[in-house]
Design a protein around this motif. Structure first.
Motif, short mmCIF file in Angstrom:
data_model
loop_
_atom_site.label_atom_id
_atom_site.label_comp_id
_atom_site.label_asym_id
_atom_site.label_seq_id
_atom_site.Cartn_x
_atom_site.Cartn_y
_atom_site.Cartn_z
N MET A 1 16.26 46.49 46.65
CA MET A 1 17.16 45.32 46.66
C MET A 1 16.33 44.06 46.90
O MET A 1 15.50 44.04 47.80
CB MET A 1 18.20 45.52 47.76
CG MET A 1 19.24 44.44 47.73
SD MET A 1 20.76 44.80 48.64
CE MET A 1 20.42 46.25 49.61
N GLU A 73 16.34 52.71 48.21
CA GLU A 73 17.24 51.69 47.69
C GLU A 73 18.71 52.05 47.85
O GLU A 73 19.54 51.23 48.23
CB GLU A 73 16.91 51.49 46.20
CG GLU A 73 17.48 50.25 45.59
CD GLU A 73 16.75 48.98 46.02
OE1 GLU A 73 17.17 47.92 45.57
OE2 GLU A 73 15.77 49.05 46.78
N ASP A 74 19.06 53.33 47.59
CA ASP A 74 20.47 53.70 47.66
C ASP A 74 20.99 53.67 49.09
O ASP A 74 22.16 53.43 49.34
CB ASP A 74 20.74 55.06 46.99
CG ASP A 74 19.91 56.18 47.57
OD1 ASP A 74 18.96 55.88 48.33
OD2 ASP A 74 20.18 57.34 47.27
N GLU A 77 21.70 50.12 49.72
CA GLU A 77 22.94 49.76 49.03
C GLU A 77 24.14 50.09 49.91
O GLU A 77 25.07 49.31 50.05
CB GLU A 77 23.07 50.55 47.72
CG GLU A 77 22.32 49.97 46.55
CD GLU A 77 22.87 48.61 46.14
OE1 GLU A 77 24.07 48.36 46.31
OE2 GLU A 77 22.07 47.78 45.67
#
Ligand SMILES: [Zn+2]
Length: 96
Positions: A1, A73-74, A77
């Motif tokens: 991100m 990243e997830d 998120e």
């Protein structure tokens, strides 16, 4: 991100928490105990968000504060305020 997106999401999370903490503080006195429990959780969450904003300023955002590895990243998120990778977080929770 990217940092701009992270900052925006953290900022809106912070606004949201401030709003709900404010609303809970005005709760009916009969519900005071329950409201306080929710306020405690929200305040912890708020601190985590503030901490993440500080790491954004320091350039440490997105890295695990324990092992220094990249936070996936997830995971960011789902929880933009996450300070640890999944492994370090679960190790930490087991220790409690
Ligand atoms: Zn880690």
């Amino acid at each position: 991100m990217d940092p701009a997106t992270a900052r925006m999401r953290l900022q809106s999370l912070l606004d949201e928490l401030d709003r709900s903490i404010g609303a809970l503080q005005e709760a009916d006195p009969l519900d005071a105990d329950r409201a306080q429990a929710v306020i405690d959780v929200a305040s912890q969450h708020r601190l985590a968000v503030l901490d993440a904003l500080r790491r954004l300023d320091d350039g440490g955002y997105g890295r695990c504060v324990d092992c220094g590895g990249l936070v996936p990243e997830d995971r960011l998120e789902a929880r933009p305020e996450a300070a640890r990778c999944v492994q370090c977080q679960s190790r930490r929770e087991r220790r409690r």
